[in-house]
Scaffold this motif. Structure first.
Motif, mmCIF file in Angstrom:
data_model
loop_
_atom_site.group_PDB
_atom_site.id
_atom_site.type_symbol
_atom_site.label_atom_id
_atom_site.label_comp_id
_atom_site.label_asym_id
_atom_site.label_seq_id
_atom_site.Cartn_x
_atom_site.Cartn_y
_atom_site.Cartn_z
ATOM 1 N N ARG A 1 -10.899 -4.999 -9.678
ATOM 2 C CA ARG A 1 -10.833 -6.336 -9.231
ATOM 3 C C ARG A 1 -9.318 -6.855 -9.317
ATOM 4 N NH1 ARG A 1 -13.622 -5.353 -6.080
ATOM 5 N NH2 ARG A 1 -13.807 -3.498 -6.958
ATOM 6 N N GLN B 1 -7.840 2.501 6.443
ATOM 7 C CA GLN B 1 -8.190 2.123 7.790
ATOM 8 C C GLN B 1 -7.888 2.856 9.051
ATOM 9 O OE1 GLN B 1 -6.147 -2.040 7.186
ATOM 10 N NE2 GLN B 1 -7.832 -2.627 6.181
ATOM 11 N N PHE C 1 -6.121 -9.659 13.875
ATOM 12 C CA PHE C 1 -5.577 -8.868 12.779
ATOM 13 C C PHE C 1 -4.604 -9.256 12.265
ATOM 14 C CE2 PHE C 1 -4.993 -5.438 10.046
ATOM 15 C CZ PHE C 1 -6.470 -5.083 9.392
ATOM 16 N N ASP D 1 -13.778 -9.546 -3.889
ATOM 17 C CA ASP D 1 -12.353 -9.660 -3.513
ATOM 18 C C ASP D 1 -11.672 -10.951 -3.877
ATOM 19 O OD1 ASP D 1 -9.626 -8.576 -2.472
ATOM 20 O OD2 ASP D 1 -10.208 -9.837 -0.886
ATOM 21 N N PHE E 1 0.758 -1.359 -0.132
ATOM 22 C CA PHE E 1 -0.042 0.013 0.004
ATOM 23 C C PHE E 1 0.911 1.102 -0.048
ATOM 24 C CE2 PHE E 1 -4.066 -1.706 0.246
ATOM 25 C CZ PHE E 1 -3.884 -3.031 1.099
ATOM 26 N N GLY F 1 -9.638 -1.947 -3.669
ATOM 27 C CA GLY F 1 -8.677 -2.649 -2.971
ATOM 28 C C GLY F 1 -7.697 -2.344 -1.997
ATOM 29 N N GLU G 1 -20.234 0.592 -0.777
ATOM 30 C CA GLU G 1 -20.741 0.863 -2.047
ATOM 31 C C GLU G 1 -21.821 1.930 -2.059
ATOM 32 O OE1 GLU G 1 -18.626 -0.413 -4.061
ATOM 33 O OE2 GLU G 1 -17.731 -1.789 -3.259
HETATM 34 N N1 LIG Z 1 -4.075 -3.861 6.610
HETATM 35 C C1 LIG Z 1 -3.926 -4.715 5.715
HETATM 36 N N2 LIG Z 1 -2.845 -5.361 5.282
HETATM 37 C C2 LIG Z 1 -2.830 -6.220 4.154
HETATM 38 N N3 LIG Z 1 -3.849 -6.686 3.471
HETATM 39 C C3 LIG Z 1 -5.172 -5.951 3.873
HETATM 40 C C4 LIG Z 1 -5.191 -5.237 4.819
HETATM 41 N N4 LIG Z 1 -6.460 -4.518 4.862
HETATM 42 C C5 LIG Z 1 -7.315 -5.528 3.772
HETATM 43 N N5 LIG Z 1 -6.071 -6.166 3.349
HETATM 44 C C6 LIG Z 1 -6.563 -7.023 1.963
HETATM 45 O O1 LIG Z 1 -6.820 -6.190 0.857
HETATM 46 C C7 LIG Z 1 -7.720 -6.591 0.244
HETATM 47 C C8 LIG Z 1 -8.789 -5.630 -0.440
HETATM 48 O O2 LIG Z 1 -9.430 -5.213 0.785
HETATM 49 P P1 LIG Z 1 -11.012 -4.839 0.492
HETATM 50 O O3 LIG Z 1 -11.736 -5.682 -0.183
HETATM 51 O O4 LIG Z 1 -11.383 -4.388 1.910
HETATM 52 O O5 LIG Z 1 -10.663 -3.433 -0.264
HETATM 53 P P2 LIG Z 1 -11.863 -2.413 -0.644
HETATM 54 O O6 LIG Z 1 -11.056 -1.001 -0.462
HETATM 55 O O7 LIG Z 1 -13.133 -2.437 -0.040
HETATM 56 O O8 LIG Z 1 -11.972 -2.634 -2.165
HETATM 57 P P3 LIG Z 1 -13.424 -2.289 -3.178
HETATM 58 O O9 LIG Z 1 -13.319 -0.874 -3.239
HETATM 59 O O10 LIG Z 1 -13.001 -3.089 -4.468
HETATM 60 O O11 LIG Z 1 -14.511 -2.960 -2.230
HETATM 61 C C9 LIG Z 1 -8.339 -7.867 0.834
HETATM 62 O O12 LIG Z 1 -7.918 -9.186 0.209
HETATM 63 C C10 LIG Z 1 -7.826 -7.637 2.270
HETATM 64 O O13 LIG Z 1 -7.961 -8.946 2.873
#
Ligand SMILES: Nc1ncnc2c1ncn2[C@@H]1O[C@H](COP(=O)(O)OP(=O)(O)OP(=O)(O)O)[C@@H](O)[C@H]1O
Length: 701
Positions: free
Chosen positions: A463, A119, A107, A438, A1, A140, A263
């Motif tokens: 995706r 987060q 976590f 996901d 990230f 993601g 969403e």
């Molecule tokens: N702190 C973290 N460290 C590593 N991986 C993470 C962390 N938080 C989330 N992930 C992983 O990142 C991926 C994407 O997370 P998530 O589905 O919540 O994304 P999102 O922002 O909701 O995406 P979208 O907008 O497509 O819904 C998931 O596989 C999740 O397990």
């Protein structure tokens, strides 16, 4: 990230954020930030201001507060059950946060040892906000846990502090998702984490409420052993249904603390908006004060999350949270497109070639050990076609899955599971997989043709390139579809490559040898036309006559017969908005039925077009968005020699009659069926953005 992403962004005060996020963005530079900061200082706590990097000297007071907050946070760390923390996640390290030790441990074990920017930011703001927050962060980047963690912490606090909700009499949080698939995924990933926290059985702590299950099944999982769940993950239709018909369900929501709308822009589009607005209002209306809970403002907190935002989200935020709602924007300069995704554009001469390009791409890569792709097509019939073609043409051993709204939920689940667990393979999907889903390690997203709306493109390509990984997204469009690409570019999409597709005669012949045997190709052509017709003209001005011609040629290509034309009745043509001239030129029309008349298989075909064709799924992405997309490309002439409509056999002797005599009642709409939502409120007038008279009849699946 990108760890610096959130911190590098100045986090404006709610008022400024709101301005920047609204349609007034272009005027943002004119805003006197200092004046606004001063004006809005009452809306934000000093900790909130102090969290911003690059503060001006005038904001140092806030910085000092941040430091003292961090000290306080460290002191509190030994006692994570303490009262509401002011800086819940002072750094990206999970271990520095004020999560309960068990939650931290779970976590770190299941997700990771660091928090993503969204987060970290939303956890802090979520907890300290009084009435709620709005969060925009790219696809993601971890939004699910951005709301999941504070909700779980809230549940833990309620139990350990023995204040509010210590008994299982009331639901703590309701999370709304637009599709059953996303609701299921969210419930699964939260349950997975919660298992590591709760020593007792977690079976009834997080419960799914959605259509395709019977209402009694919903209710029995809701009231297992006489207790209600702490978190309900729901699709709006069934939720409202139970809310209105089951007093015990409604009563258990009287002390609700949090409403999460995942969403959010999708859940506030035409088809869901009224239901969602009603739900929020109803939940606020029935809310009772929570005994012993300090600072309870007498209504649930409302949190709205998405990678894409629009005015409807901000409107709801204003009414549910307040005029100056906090807006956490974890995007760079407002661009919603994930920069980890390399986008490519492939331009073809025909729709068949677009399918050929996708099929060839899969054939060429299917042996790559890490190749994992999602192919998006806008209609169910198109998904079926691509799925069959890829299966027929690809080498044996290629794992191919499909996902769309017409499959039973059982099959939807098994297809998703198969693709999720596979190391390499292809998922051919409709828009049902576009948002939130996901699937790990997807390397490629391929889109055949257009997405139903510009924001869908952002979600579809999202995706891939998830959780900090890189991904590649290829958009395959015909020359006729290029105006839509202009709209995408205006929304910040950049295509690293822009190529013209060259058909390979041998491959083409092989594909046709299969496709000419397929059934229901005419119906597929009709749904294709409907999908084009639902794209608002202000997004992309697609030429009706060219599209009609392309669809007709597509049919010829699939049938491997350039003397044939697909059948279409006047009634169907009228519904889609095709005029008689275009209809007669490119389609096979009834011999002498006349307007409103019915002949032959007119019956089947007519009734099926649009909503009654059985788009029984839980997404209704009718277009809401628009904007300044009136771009028209004229420099892509259609040069395909095959488009020579000289076929006398199909010419019909038909006297043109007055178009207005077409017997069609635009108000006689079939009520959309989303998750059993049978309330009258769903029976709203359709928008008429596209050139189809009943835009809502086309339901992108
Ligand atoms: N702190 C973290 N460290 C590593 N991986 C993470 C962390 N938080 C989330 N992930 C992983 O990142 C991926 C994407 O997370 P998530 O589905 O919540 O994304 P999102 O922002 O909701 O995406 P979208 O907008 O497509 O819904 C998931 O596989 C999740 O397990």
């Amino acid at each position: 990230f990108p760890r610096n992403c959130a911190r590098a962004l100045p986090r404006f005060s709610p008022l400024i954020s709101q301005r920047f996020s609204s349609t007034e963005t272009e005027n943002a530079s004119k805003i006197d930030e200092d004046a606004l900061l001063a004006k809005s200082s009452s809306f934000i706590s000093s900790e909130t201001v102090g969290d911003v990097e690059g503060l001006r000297p005038s904001d140092l007071a806030g910085k000092e507060n941040l430091e003292s907050a961090e000290v306080r946070a460290e002191e509190q760390e030994t006692e994570p059950k303490a009262a509401k923390p002011s800086n819940f996640a002072p750094t990206e390290n999970v271990s520095d946060s004020l999560m309960s030790p068990k939650l931290k441990e779970a976590f770190i074990k299941n997700v990771g040892s660091t928090l993503t920017p969204v987060q970290q930011q939303s956890m802090n703001d979520f907890i300290q906000s009084e009435a709620g927050i709005v969060v925009r962060a790219k696809t993601g980047t971890g939004k699910t846990y951005a709301f999941g963690i504070p909700v779980m912490q809230d549940m833990i606090d309620a139990v350990t502090s023995k204040k509010g909700l210590r008994k299982n009499d009331y639901v703590n949080t309701v999370i709304f998702a637009p599709t059953r698939d996303l609701a299921t995924q969210t419930a699964d990933s939260l349950s997975h984490l919660w298992k590591g926290v709760s020593s007792k059985t977690v079976r009834n702590d997080i419960v799914l409420i959605m259509g395709q299950m019977s209402k009694s099944a919903n209710m029995s999982s809701f009231r297992r052993h006489g207790k209600v769940p702490r978190i309900v993950v729901a699709t709006p239709g069934r939720f409202l249904d139970l809310f209105e018909s089951e007093p015990s369900f409604r009563n258990s929501l009287k002390q609700l603390k949090n409403i999460i709308i995942d969403e959010a822009d999708e859940l506030l589009n035409t088809n869901f908006k009224e239901a969602m607005t009603d739900i929020i209002k109803d939940l606020q209306d029935i809310r009772e004060p929570i005994p012993d809970l300090e600072n309870d403002i007498g209504r649930p907190k409302t949190m709205l999350f998405s990678a894409t935002m629009d005015e409807d989200v901000f409107d709801l935020a204003k009414s549910a949270i307040g005029e100056h709602f906090p807006f956490i924007d974890v995007t760079e300069h407002g661009s919603e497109v994930n920069e980890n995704i390399k986008q490519k554009l492939l331009v073809t001469d025909s729709i068949f070639q677009s399918y050929e390009a996708a099929t060839r791409f899969v054939s060429e890569h299917s042996r790559d050990p890490a190749f994992k792709a999602i192919i998006f097509v806008s209609t169910t019939a198109g998904v079926d076609l691509a799925y069959r073609t890829i299966k027929d043409v690809s080498e044996r051993g290629t794992s191919v899955y499909q996902l769309h709204g017409k499959l039973t939920q059982g099959r939807r689940n098994s297809q998703q599971k198969g693709f999720r667990l596979s190391k390499r393979g292809v998922l051919v999907a409709s828009n049902v997989a576009a948002r939130g889903m996901d699937f790990p390690n997807v390397t490629n997203v391929i889109q055949i043709g257009l997405s139903p709306e510009v924001s869908s493109h952002t979600h579809r390509i999202g995706r891939t390139g998830r959780a900090g990984k890189k991904g590649e997204a290829t958009l395959i469009v015909t020359n006729t579809e290029l105006p839509y690409v202009s709209a995408l570019k205006k929304q910040g999409n950049r295509f690293a490559e822009d190529e013209h597709f060259e058909s390979e005669p041998e491959f083409e012949a092989k594909m046709k040898s299969f496709t000419k045997e397929y059934d229901d190709l005419e119906q597929m052509i009709h749904s294709y036309l409907s999908s084009y017709a639902s794209i608002p003209q202000e997004v992309a001005r697609l030429r009706k006559d060219r599209i009609a011609k392309d669809c007709s040629v597509f049919y010829q290509d699939l049938m491997d017969d350039n003397t044939t034309k697909p059948f279409m009745s006047y009634r169907s043509a009228s519904k889609i908005g095709l005029d008689t001239r275009v209809l007669m030129k490119f389609f096979n029309v009834p011999r002498s039925a006349g307007y409103g008349g019915r002949r032959r298989n007119d019956e089947d075909e007519d009734e099926d077009e649009g909503s009654s064709r059985g788009y029984r799924n839980d997404r209704f992405g009718a277009n809401r968005r628009g904007g300044e997309y009136g771009d028209r490309r004229s420099n892509f002439g259609y040069t395909n020699k095959r488009n020579n409509y000289s076929n006398k056999r199909n010419r019909r002797d038909f006297n043109s009659r007055d178009e207005s005599k077409v017997s069609y009642n635009a108000n006689n709409r079939r009520k959309p069926d989303f998750n059993g939502y049978s309330n009258e409120r769903s029976n709203r007038a359709p928008r008429r953005d596209g050139w189809m008279s009943r835009t809502s009849d086309f339901i992108p699946e």
